[in-house]
Design a protein around this motif. Structure first.
Motif: not given
Length: 255
Positions: A46-68
């Motif tokens: 039921g999640a309804e993510p905003t574009d800001r939520d998605i950006a935060g998700l991408i950043a969590a991967f990037r800061e670990r050197g991983l592909r989102p």
């Protein structure tokens, strides 16, 4: 609409050593590997993510050197896929999953051309785990290399509430095997069903699959689910008692 498989995926990822929650998603990070098939995210039902939520998700991967990357059942969180598409996520695959329950499970007898039942065993030694890891790597065409880490992950599955089962080869190694996760949200995921080419057609995959499902049902699971790779494997699982349940979407962001 089924939500048990998606709720399972959330609970399963929360078991990872460095799991975290980001904007309606759980990300199952495991510092022991950089594999995108281990380090991925999934939305809460039921999640309804905003574009800001998605950006935060991408950043969590990037800061670990991983592909989102994400794996999820799209019908359990209808707003997620459009939000990911806006951010540039592309499809890796869309897989149907099958579900087995205690009522549909079919016990397996002898393998084709044999009067003897297929002998399915649980690993007991380091050599067993190494043999299973090596055999599954070969069975899946070398998509990954066998390794001490792979054998250790199989042991953790068995000792952490899940199950690993295999059939011995004539040389004492592994002819074929599979694993099943620990129970979560009333269900468990069965995966990695593989048989060495020389042993195919002997009923090993069906026997191992049935043994794993039966093991989890004995521990209280209401269902066990899996994904299949082709019509041949689907027929095997249907003989065991698996039935269509829904679809799971795999997406990732390149660059």
């Amino acid at each position: 609409m089924r939500t048990d498989v998606q709720r399972f995926t959330v609970a399963h990822l929360l078991r990872r050593p460095a799991a975290c929650e980001v904007g309606g998603f759980v990300v199952g990070f495991d510092p022991s590997t950089t594999s995108p098939y281990v380090n991925y995210a999934t939305p809460f039902p039921g999640a309804e993510p905003t574009d800001r939520d998605i950006a935060g998700l991408i950043a969590a991967f990037r800061e670990r050197g991983l592909r989102p990357r994400l794996e999820f059942a799209p019908d359990a969180a209808l707003a997620v896929e459009p939000a990911l598409r806006r951010a540039g996520f592309g499809t890796e695959a869309l897989h149907e999953y099958l579900v087995c329950t205690p009522a549909t499970l079919v016990a397996q007898g002898a393998g084709p051309g044999s009067a003897d039942p297929v002998d399915v065993a649980a690993p007991a030694t380091d050599a067993d785990y190494t043999a299973i890891d090596t055999a599954l790597a070969e069975a899946f065409g070398g998509q990954w290399a066998p390794s001490p880490e792979g054998a250790a992950r199989l042991r953790r599955t068995e000792e952490g509430g899940g199950a690993v089962r295999f059939v011995r080869a004539e040389d004492g190694g592994c002819a074929g095997g599979a694993l099943c996760s620990a129970l979560a949200e009333g269900t468990a995921e069965l995966a990695g069903v593989g048989t060495l080419p020389a042993y195919r057609g002997r009923g090993i995959a069906a026997a191992v699959t049935a043994a794993l499902a039966g093991t989890l049902f004995g521990r209280g699971a209401a269902s066990v689910w899996l994904e299949y790779s082709g019509e041949g494997s689907r027929r095997v699982y249907e003989r065991v008692g698996f039935r269509p349940g829904g679809t799971r979407l795999y997406v990732s962001l390149d660059g």
